[in-house]
Design an enzyme around this catalytic site. Structure first.
Site, PDB file in Angstrom:
ATOM      1  N   HIS A 110       0.803  -1.236  -0.008  1.00 24.71           N
ATOM      2  CA  HIS A 110      -0.020   0.078   0.060  1.00 24.71           C
ATOM      3  C   HIS A 110       0.918   1.349  -0.052  1.00 24.71           C
ATOM      4  CE1 HIS A 110      -3.452   2.223   0.540  1.00 24.71           C
ATOM      5  NE2 HIS A 110      -3.815   2.038   1.785  1.00 24.71           N
ATOM      6  N   HIS A 119      -2.282  -2.757  -9.790  1.00 26.81           N
ATOM      7  CA  HIS A 119      -3.213  -2.026  -8.924  1.00 26.81           C
ATOM      8  C   HIS A 119      -4.420  -2.869  -8.862  1.00 26.81           C
ATOM      9  CE1 HIS A 119      -5.579   1.131  -7.044  1.00 26.81           C
ATOM     10  NE2 HIS A 119      -4.478   1.642  -6.670  1.00 26.81           N
ATOM     11  N   ASP A 176       2.755   5.223  -7.337  1.00 25.78           N
ATOM     12  CA  ASP A 176       3.976   5.054  -6.319  1.00 25.78           C
ATOM     13  C   ASP A 176       5.230   5.136  -7.232  1.00 25.78           C
ATOM     14  OD1 ASP A 176       2.912   5.206  -3.886  1.00 25.78           O
ATOM     15  OD2 ASP A 176       2.195   3.270  -3.792  1.00 25.78           O
TER      16      ASP A 176
HETATM   17  N1  CMC Z   1       4.949  -7.217 -10.752  1.00 25.16           N
HETATM   18  C1  CMC Z   1       4.787  -8.331 -11.305  1.00 25.16           C
HETATM   19  N2  CMC Z   1       3.648  -9.040 -11.384  1.00 25.16           N
HETATM   20  C2  CMC Z   1       2.628  -8.760 -10.728  1.00 25.16           C
HETATM   21  C3  CMC Z   1       2.692  -7.301 -10.211  1.00 25.16           C
HETATM   22  C4  CMC Z   1       3.874  -6.711 -10.312  1.00 25.16           C
HETATM   23  N3  CMC Z   1       3.973  -5.620  -9.438  1.00 25.16           N
HETATM   24  N4  CMC Z   1       1.369  -7.040  -9.681  1.00 25.16           N
HETATM   25  C5  CMC Z   1       0.591  -8.094 -10.068  1.00 25.16           C
HETATM   26  N5  CMC Z   1       1.327  -9.081 -10.528  1.00 25.16           N
HETATM   27  C6  CMC Z   1       0.692 -10.169 -11.441  1.00 25.16           C
HETATM   28  C7  CMC Z   1       0.446 -11.336 -10.280  1.00 25.16           C
HETATM   29  O1  CMC Z   1       1.506 -12.255  -9.772  1.00 25.16           O
HETATM   30  C8  CMC Z   1      -0.522 -11.842 -10.866  1.00 25.16           C
HETATM   31  O2  CMC Z   1      -0.098 -12.745 -11.729  1.00 25.16           O
HETATM   32  P1  CMC Z   1      -0.718 -14.358 -12.011  1.00 25.16           P
HETATM   33  O3  CMC Z   1      -2.169 -14.002 -12.502  1.00 25.16           O
HETATM   34  O4  CMC Z   1       0.053 -14.993 -13.097  1.00 25.16           O
HETATM   35  O5  CMC Z   1      -0.728 -15.069 -10.881  1.00 25.16           O
HETATM   36  C9  CMC Z   1      -1.386 -11.022 -11.311  1.00 25.16           C
HETATM   37  O6  CMC Z   1      -0.447  -9.978 -11.747  1.00 25.16           O
HETATM   38  C10 CMC Z   1      -2.369 -10.359 -10.588  1.00 25.16           C
HETATM   39  O7  CMC Z   1      -1.855  -9.990  -9.553  1.00 25.16           O
HETATM   40  P2  CMC Z   1      -2.461  -9.924  -7.904  1.00 25.16           P
HETATM   41  O8  CMC Z   1      -1.306 -10.091  -6.820  1.00 25.16           O
HETATM   42  O9  CMC Z   1      -3.729 -10.894  -8.215  1.00 25.16           O
HETATM   43  O10 CMC Z   1      -3.270  -8.560  -8.068  1.00 25.16           O
HETATM   44  P3  CMC Z   1      -3.981  -7.844  -6.828  1.00 25.16           P
HETATM   45  O11 CMC Z   1      -4.961  -6.686  -7.083  1.00 25.16           O
HETATM   46  O12 CMC Z   1      -4.185  -8.551  -5.830  1.00 25.16           O
HETATM   47  O13 CMC Z   1      -3.042  -6.779  -6.384  1.00 25.16           O
HETATM   48  C11 CMC Z   1      -1.258  -5.034  -6.260  1.00 25.16           C
HETATM   49  C12 CMC Z   1      -2.755  -5.352  -6.600  1.00 25.16           C
HETATM   50  C13 CMC Z   1      -1.215  -3.553  -6.096  1.00 25.16           C
HETATM   51  C14 CMC Z   1      -1.130  -5.392  -4.534  1.00 25.16           C
HETATM   52  C15 CMC Z   1      -0.028  -5.724  -7.063  1.00 25.16           C
HETATM   53  O14 CMC Z   1      -0.243  -5.218  -8.039  1.00 25.16           O
HETATM   54  C16 CMC Z   1       1.313  -5.250  -6.362  1.00 25.16           C
HETATM   55  O15 CMC Z   1       1.625  -5.881  -5.398  1.00 25.16           O
HETATM   56  N6  CMC Z   1       2.011  -4.376  -6.779  1.00 25.16           N
HETATM   57  C17 CMC Z   1       3.297  -4.052  -6.539  1.00 25.16           C
HETATM   58  C18 CMC Z   1       3.135  -3.198  -5.257  1.00 25.16           C
HETATM   59  C19 CMC Z   1       2.603  -1.694  -5.350  1.00 25.16           C
HETATM   60  O16 CMC Z   1       2.968  -1.047  -6.447  1.00 25.16           O
HETATM   61  N7  CMC Z   1       1.692  -1.307  -4.621  1.00 25.16           N
HETATM   62  C20 CMC Z   1       0.988   0.009  -4.754  1.00 25.16           C
HETATM   63  C21 CMC Z   1      -0.315   0.181  -5.113  1.00 25.16           C
HETATM   64  S1  CMC Z   1      -0.726   2.001  -5.489  1.00 25.16           S
HETATM   65  C22 CMC Z   1      -0.838   2.625  -4.065  1.00 25.16           C
HETATM   66  C23 CMC Z   1      -1.819   2.254  -3.215  1.00 25.16           C
HETATM   67  O17 CMC Z   1      -2.902   2.282  -3.377  1.00 25.16           O
HETATM   68  O18 CMC Z   1      -1.279   2.132  -2.077  1.00 25.16           O
END
Ligand code: CMC
Length: 430
Positions: A270, A309, A365
Site C-alpha cells: 500500500h 493496481h 507510487d
Molecule cells: N509485478 C509483477 N507481477 C505482478 C505485479 C507486479 N507489480 N502485480 C501483479 N502482478 C501479477 C501477479 O503475479 C498475478 O499474476 P498471475 O495471475 O500470473 O498469478 C497478477 O499480476 C494479478 O496480481 P494480484 O496480486 O492478484 O493483483 P492484486 O489486485 O491482488 O494486487 C497490487 C494489486 C497493487 C497489490 C499488486 O499489483 C502489487 O503487489 N503491486 C506492487 C506493489 C505496489 O506497487 N503497490 C502500490 C499500489 S498503488 C498505491 C496504493 O494504493 O497504496
C-alpha cells in the site's frame, strides 16, 4: 421480446427453489442471500469474498474511480483539473464538505487549519522517547494515536462541531508530527510551524529549516509538494480508508482510527510501495540492467514495485501527473538519475505481453519516490508523505460512515473450516 426488470433470479439446485433478488446500482444485497436455505434451521447462504475483491460495503459520494478507463474524480472533479488548478487545502475542504468552498469559506478553513498546526509540548517529549533510528512511520502511527489522549472530547461523535474540530486538528497537526518524526530521526531540533507560509510551504519549513531566521520555500518545490498531496488525498475504499471506516464504525475517536489507517498504509503493498520502488530502482542500478529485471519479475522472482493496481487496469491518472511534475522539480533540484531507469522500465514493461495481458501499469507510487528523493526526503519518509496527503480522504470517509444510517459496526462473517469439537488433552498426554 422478453420483459426485463432490475432483479436477479437465482435457482438453488440443492433444493430446486427459485428466488428473485433486487439489483440496485449494479449490486445485490448480500443480506438477501440469507433467505436461501436448505433447511429451516440453516443459517442461510453467505457470500465468500476474501480481501473484498467483489464486495461493496458502502455507498459513497466521495471519490469515483473507473479503473478500466483510468479515471479518478474527487466529488466529481477530475484529478487532473484539481492538480492543475486547486490546492491541497481547497481539495481537503472539497473532500470533507462535498463542495468547493466559496472565497469566505476557503479563508475561514485556511485560518482554522493554520491555527491548529502546533502540537502539545508533551507530545514532543513523547516523540523524544523514540530510539534514534526509529522509522518515522512508526513514530507517526504512535503520535497520531496519542493525540486522542490530548482531546478526550473527540469521543463526542454525534456533535457536528466536535467532529469538525477533530477534522481540523488532524489535517493541521499531521504535517507537524510528520516533520517532527523526521527531525527526531536525524537528531535535529524541531522546527515549529510558521503561520505566514502556505500549508505545503510550512511543511517544508518544518522539514528543512536550520539557522535562517525565516525559511523561504522554493515556490516550484512548494507547488510540487502541494500537488503531490492533492494526488494522494483520496482513493475511495482502499486498505487504509477501509481501516479508518472499520475502526470508526466502533465509535472509536478519529485519532485512534487515523492511527489504524496510518498503520494500514505502512505496508509495502500500500503506502510503503513508493519506498520499495526506490529500493528496487537502486538495486537495478542502471538502464542496461532493466531488461534483466523485467525478465526476473516475469519469472516471479520479485514484483515490479509501483506496477499494478487492484482497481486500475489502465495507466493510473495520478502517475501521469507525477511524471510531468518530475520535470518541474528537476529544474530546481537537478535530475534524479533514477528517472532514466524508471522510464526505461516503464517502456519495456508496457511492451511486454506479461504486463500487457495482466494490465499492469505504473501506479501513483512509481514516480513519486523519485521526486521525493530529488527534493531531499529520505525513503523512510515516503509513506509518511502519503499519509499526510491521505488524511482528508480518511476523514471524509470516516464522517460519511458515521452519518450513514445503513452503517453499523463492521463485523464480517467467516466460513469456519477448523477442528470439530474435541476434548482437552493434559500436557503430559500429548
Ligand atoms: N509485478 C509483477 N507481477 C505482478 C505485479 C507486479 N507489480 N502485480 C501483479 N502482478 C501479477 C501477479 O503475479 C498475478 O499474476 P498471475 O495471475 O500470473 O498469478 C497478477 O499480476 C494479478 O496480481 P494480484 O496480486 O492478484 O493483483 P492484486 O489486485 O491482488 O494486487 C497490487 C494489486 C497493487 C497489490 C499488486 O499489483 C502489487 O503487489 N503491486 C506492487 C506493489 C505496489 O506497487 N503497490 C502500490 C499500489 S498503488 C498505491 C496504493 O494504493 O497504496
Amino acid at each position: 421480446m422478453s420483459e426485463t426488470s432490475d432483479t436477479l433470479t437465482v435457482t438453488d439446485n440443492r433444493t430446486g427453489e427459485t428466488y428473485e433478488l433486487a439489483v440496485e446500482d449494479g449490486a445485490i444485497r448480500a443480506m438477501d442471500l440469507r433467505q436461501i436455505k436448505v433447511t429451516d434451521d440453516d443459517f442461510g447462504l453467505l457470500a465468500y469474498d476474501p480481501a473484498f475483491k467483489n464486495t461493496a460495503n458502502v455507498r459513497s459520494e466521495v471519490t469515483y474511480i473507473d479503473g478500466d478507463a483510468g479515471i479518478l474524480r474527487y466529488r466529481g472533479y477530475p484529478i487532473e483539473q484539481l492538480a492543475e488548478n486547486s490546492n491541497f487545502l481547497e481539495v481537503a475542504y472539497l473532500l470533507i464538505h462535498g463542495e468547493l468552498p466559496t472565497a469566505d469559506e476557503y479563508d475561514h478553513w485556511t485560518y482554522e487549519i493554520t491555527h491548529h498546526t502546533f502540537i502539545h509540548e508533551n507530545l514532543k517529549q513523547f516523540m523524544d522517547g523514540f530510539h534514534h533510528d526509529a522509522h518515522p512511520m512508526g513514530m507517526l502511527v504512535s503520535t497520531v494515536g496519542a493525540l486522542s489522549t490530548f482531546y478526550p472530547e473527540a469521543k463526542g461523535l454525534d456533535d457536528p462541531e466536535t467532529r469538525h474540530m477533530q477534522i481540523v486538528r488532524l489535517i493541521a497537526k499531521f504535517p507537524t508530527l510528520a516533520a517532527f518524526a523526521y527531525r527526531h530521526s536525524i537528531g535535529m531540533r524541531y522546527a515549529y510551524p510558521d503561520n505566514d507560509l502556505s500549508f505545503a510551504g510550512n511543511f517544508l519549513n518544518m522539514m528543512w529549516k536550520t539557522t535562517e531566521l525565516k525559511y523561504e520555500p522554493d515556490p516550484i518545490l512548494e507547488k510540487a509538494m502541494d500537488r503531490l498531496l492533492i494526488l494522494h488525498a483520496d482513493h475511495e475504499q482502499n486498505c487504509s480508508t477501509t481501516t479508518m471506516r472499520t475502526i470508526g464504525s466502533s465509535d472509536a475517536d478519529p485519532y485512534s482510527a487515523a492511527a489504524g489507517a496510518t498503520s494500514a498504509l505502512y505496508g509495502p503493498k500500500h503506502g510503503g510501495a513508493n519506498e520499495a520502488v526506490l529500493r528496487m530502482l537502486e538495486e537495478i542500478g542502471s538502464v542496461d540492467q532493466v531488461a534483466d529485471a523485467v525478465k526476473a519479475a516475469k519469472n516471479g522472482e520479485f514484483r515490479l514495485m509501483g506496477f499494478g493496481h487492484r482497481v486500475y487496469k489502465n495507466y493510473d491518472p495520478r502517475a501521469k501527473v507525477i511524471r510531468e511534475l518530475a520535470h518541474d522539480v528537476f529544474e530546481v533540484t537537478g535530475k534524479n538519475p533514477l528517472i532514466d531507469i524508471a522510464v526505461e522500465l516503464e517502456k519495456i514493461a508496457l511492451e511486454d505481453d506479461y504486463f500487457v495481458d495482466r494490465k499492469l501499469y505504473p501506479n501513483v507510487d512509481f514516480y513519486s519516490g523519485i521526486i521525493y528523493q530529488a527534493m531531499g526526503f529520505p525513503t523512510s519518509m515516503f509513506p509518511v508523505l502519503f499519509a499526510m496527503g491521505r488524511i482528508p480522504g480518511w476523514l471524509a470517509h470516516w464522517q460519511e460512515n458515521l452519518l450513514d444510517p445503513e452503517q453499523a459496526i463492521v463485523r464480517p462473517r467467516q466460513l469456519f473450516v477448523g477442528a470439530d469439537e474435541r476434548d482437552y488433552v493434559p500436557t503430559a498426554q500429548r
